[in-house]
Design a protein around this motif. Structure first.
Motif, PDB file in Angstrom:
ATOM      1  N   ASP A 106       0.818  -1.217   0.000  1.00 47.70           N
ATOM      2  CA  ASP A 106       0.000   0.000   0.000  1.00 47.70           C
ATOM      3  C   ASP A 106       0.855   1.272   0.000  1.00 47.70           C
ATOM      4  O   ASP A 106       0.462   2.305   0.565  1.00 47.70           O
ATOM      5  CB  ASP A 106      -0.947   0.020   1.206  1.00 47.70           C
ATOM      6  CG  ASP A 106      -2.172  -0.862   1.008  1.00 47.70           C
ATOM      7  OD1 ASP A 106      -2.594  -1.031  -0.145  1.00 47.70           O
ATOM      8  OD2 ASP A 106      -2.690  -1.383   2.020  1.00 47.70           O
ATOM      9  N   ALA A 139     -10.045   0.085   0.654  1.00 48.77           N
ATOM     10  CA  ALA A 139     -10.777   1.216   1.224  1.00 48.77           C
ATOM     11  C   ALA A 139      -9.926   2.478   1.354  1.00 48.77           C
ATOM     12  O   ALA A 139     -10.464   3.553   1.626  1.00 48.77           O
ATOM     13  CB  ALA A 139     -11.339   0.848   2.594  1.00 48.77           C
ATOM     14  N   LEU A 140      -8.611   2.374   1.135  1.00 53.51           N
ATOM     15  CA  LEU A 140      -7.773   3.562   1.204  1.00 53.51           C
ATOM     16  C   LEU A 140      -8.202   4.563   0.145  1.00 53.51           C
ATOM     17  O   LEU A 140      -8.578   4.183  -0.959  1.00 53.51           O
ATOM     18  CB  LEU A 140      -6.299   3.188   1.005  1.00 53.51           C
ATOM     19  CG  LEU A 140      -5.643   2.386   2.122  1.00 53.51           C
ATOM     20  CD1 LEU A 140      -4.211   2.047   1.741  1.00 53.51           C
ATOM     21  CD2 LEU A 140      -5.672   3.159   3.441  1.00 53.51           C
ATOM     22  N   ARG A 141      -8.108   5.849   0.470  1.00 52.32           N
ATOM     23  CA  ARG A 141      -8.563   6.896  -0.441  1.00 52.32           C
ATOM     24  C   ARG A 141      -7.402   7.788  -0.855  1.00 52.32           C
ATOM     25  O   ARG A 141      -6.517   8.085  -0.053  1.00 52.32           O
ATOM     26  CB  ARG A 141      -9.658   7.738   0.207  1.00 52.32           C
ATOM     27  CG  ARG A 141     -10.837   6.891   0.718  1.00 52.32           C
ATOM     28  CD  ARG A 141     -12.095   7.702   0.909  1.00 52.32           C
ATOM     29  NE  ARG A 141     -11.903   8.888   1.739  1.00 52.32           N
ATOM     30  CZ  ARG A 141     -12.794   9.870   1.839  1.00 52.32           C
ATOM     31  NH1 ARG A 141     -13.922   9.806   1.154  1.00 52.32           N
ATOM     32  NH2 ARG A 141     -12.568  10.911   2.609  1.00 52.32           N
ATOM     33  N   ASN A 147     -11.468   5.755  -3.631  1.00 49.48           N
ATOM     34  CA  ASN A 147     -10.807   4.506  -3.288  1.00 49.48           C
ATOM     35  C   ASN A 147     -10.735   3.612  -4.525  1.00 49.48           C
ATOM     36  O   ASN A 147     -11.160   3.995  -5.612  1.00 49.48           O
ATOM     37  CB  ASN A 147     -11.503   3.814  -2.102  1.00 49.48           C
ATOM     38  CG  ASN A 147     -12.914   3.333  -2.422  1.00 49.48           C
ATOM     39  OD1 ASN A 147     -13.331   3.271  -3.586  1.00 49.48           O
ATOM     40  ND2 ASN A 147     -13.672   2.985  -1.395  1.00 49.48           N
ATOM     41  N   SER A 148     -10.200   2.420  -4.351  1.00 49.78           N
ATOM     42  CA  SER A 148     -10.017   1.524  -5.492  1.00 49.78           C
ATOM     43  C   SER A 148     -11.343   1.136  -6.131  1.00 49.78           C
ATOM     44  O   SER A 148     -11.413   0.915  -7.350  1.00 49.78           O
ATOM     45  CB  SER A 148      -9.266   0.268  -5.050  1.00 49.78           C
ATOM     46  OG  SER A 148      -7.962   0.595  -4.621  1.00 49.78           O
ATOM     47  N   THR A 174     -18.567   4.733   0.293  1.00 50.25           N
ATOM     48  CA  THR A 174     -17.515   5.738   0.228  1.00 50.25           C
ATOM     49  C   THR A 174     -17.958   6.892  -0.648  1.00 50.25           C
ATOM     50  O   THR A 174     -18.798   6.721  -1.532  1.00 50.25           O
ATOM     51  CB  THR A 174     -16.210   5.124  -0.326  1.00 50.25           C
ATOM     52  OG1 THR A 174     -15.171   6.097  -0.280  1.00 50.25           O
ATOM     53  CG2 THR A 174     -16.389   4.660  -1.764  1.00 50.25           C
TER      54      THR A 174
END
Length: 372
Positions: A106, A139-141, A147-148, A174
């Motif tokens: 990541d 879920a990372l933005r 996000n993805s 999201t």
């Protein structure tokens, strides 16, 4: 190691000539090895490892890491790691190898994009699965709040969408920095099958709005994706007359984008009032089409019953708007259709807005025709 030799090494790397690359580096001794490890090329600041990963030359990637000793986490001027490069170009073998060698799954490049986000710009499920198996967080933005899953919805591969929802069932919950949902994204890009999946498996409320008040239906119809618009109407009870924060409805928005078939769909199929006014300044769809210079849309609106002589809150006609937008063809069309130049509530005529020579000539010809 001189610049010409370094340029040759870049060329050999890009061409995938691992044997020749190794020969030139070895012949230069420890100084050559040190130069290769430290050298960043061009504006991007790429290293040889970036080039190799981007182009999928696994043998060179292995050689540079194992034999030359390059850092698997080396980054360029955009903070892109070799893993970003391999993921963005769908080179699964390179992705797998880099992860085995300790690449951070990541890691963030400029604008906070992860390798998984980069992979989701492509329709390669194998690479996406490889990253997820190594713990990538969907879920990372990024800095825009995407996000993805947002990115995958833009690309429109149903298999990728199904898999992401299987791995992370709540990933759809999201919003971007402008409160746009993955449903907005899929609708805007006409990804009908993805929209269908989102409506079936995710709990979006009808007419969910972004920060501008735009709904997924608006996104679909103003971009000409009528099958998606129909799906949202039938399966999600979307409103064809909802207004955004500026008070514009879909009929106004499709006039702005010049979507003639969408206009016919709204007016003929859904019975939307073609002369509906946007709240506030009271513009009609004809005003918007004229301001954007869409001559075919102007004609379509009139076929659908648009009022040629409609005025907004400031007393401006569509001819004023065409002139404000400096659109000679649109002004000529409106004059030919019978719209006369006139003053608005401030006493300004459409002709007074004309700046471009071709637009000035349109009004001069119109005056000559009236005088003859």
């Amino acid at each position: 190691m001189d610049e010409n030799t370094l340029k040759l090494l870049v060329k050999l790397t890009q061409e995938g000539q691992c044997g020749s690359l190794e020969e030139h580096i070895t012949s230069g001794g420890s100084a050559a090895v040190q130069a290769v490890c430290c050298k960043h090329f061009g504006r991007s600041g790429d290293t040889l490892l970036h080039y190799a990963a981007r182009l999928g030359h696994l043998d060179i990637v292995e050689y540079l890491i194992k034999r030359v000793g390059m850092d698997v986490e080396v980054y360029n001027n955009d903070y892109k790691r070799p893993l970003h490069e391999a993921a963005s170009m769908s080179h699964q073998a390179c992705v797998s190898y880099l992860l085995r060698e300790g690449a951070k799954v990541d890691s963030l490049k400029k604008a906070d994009w992860t390798p998984l986000m980069m992979a989701c710009t492509r329709r390669n499920l194998d690479v996406i699965q490889e990253l997820l198996c190594h713990g990538a967080d969907p879920a990372l933005r990024n800095k825009d709040g995407w996000n993805s899953f947002h990115i995958a919805c833009r690309e429109g591969d149903p298999l990728v969408i199904h898999h992401l929802l299987l791995i992370a069932p709540d990933v759809w919950k999201t919003e971007s920095g402008t409160r746009r949902t993955p449903l907005h994204t899929a609708a805007m890009h006409g990804c009908e099958e993805v929209v269908r999946i989102l409506l079936e498996r995710c709990g979006y409320t009808p007419d969910v709005r972004d920060s501008c008040g735009v709904t997924p239906f608006m996104d679909a119809v103003r971009n000409g994706h009528l099958s998606v618009a129909r799906l949202l109407l039938e399966e999600h009870q979307a409103s064809p007359t909802a207004a955004d924060v500026l008070g514009t409805q879909p009929v106004h928005q499709v006039a702005v984008t010049g979507q003639d078939e969408a206009l016919r769909f709204l007016v003929r199929d859904l019975n939307v009032d073609v002369n509906q006014r946007a709240t506030g300044i009271q513009l009609t769809a004809l005003h918007y089409a004229a301001k954007e210079g869409h001559t075919s849309t102007i004609k379509t609106l009139l076929e659908l019953g648009a009022d040629l002589h409609a005025r907004d809150k400031k007393g401006r006609t569509a001819l004023h708007m065409a002139s404000i937008g400096q659109h000679a063809d649109a002004a000529r069309t409106l004059l030919q259709l019978g719209l006369k130049d006139s003053e608005d509530t401030s006493g300004i005529t459409a002709r007074q807005h004309a700046k471009r020579p071709d637009l000035v000539r349109v009004f001069e010809c119109g005056s000559s025709d009236r005088n003859s």
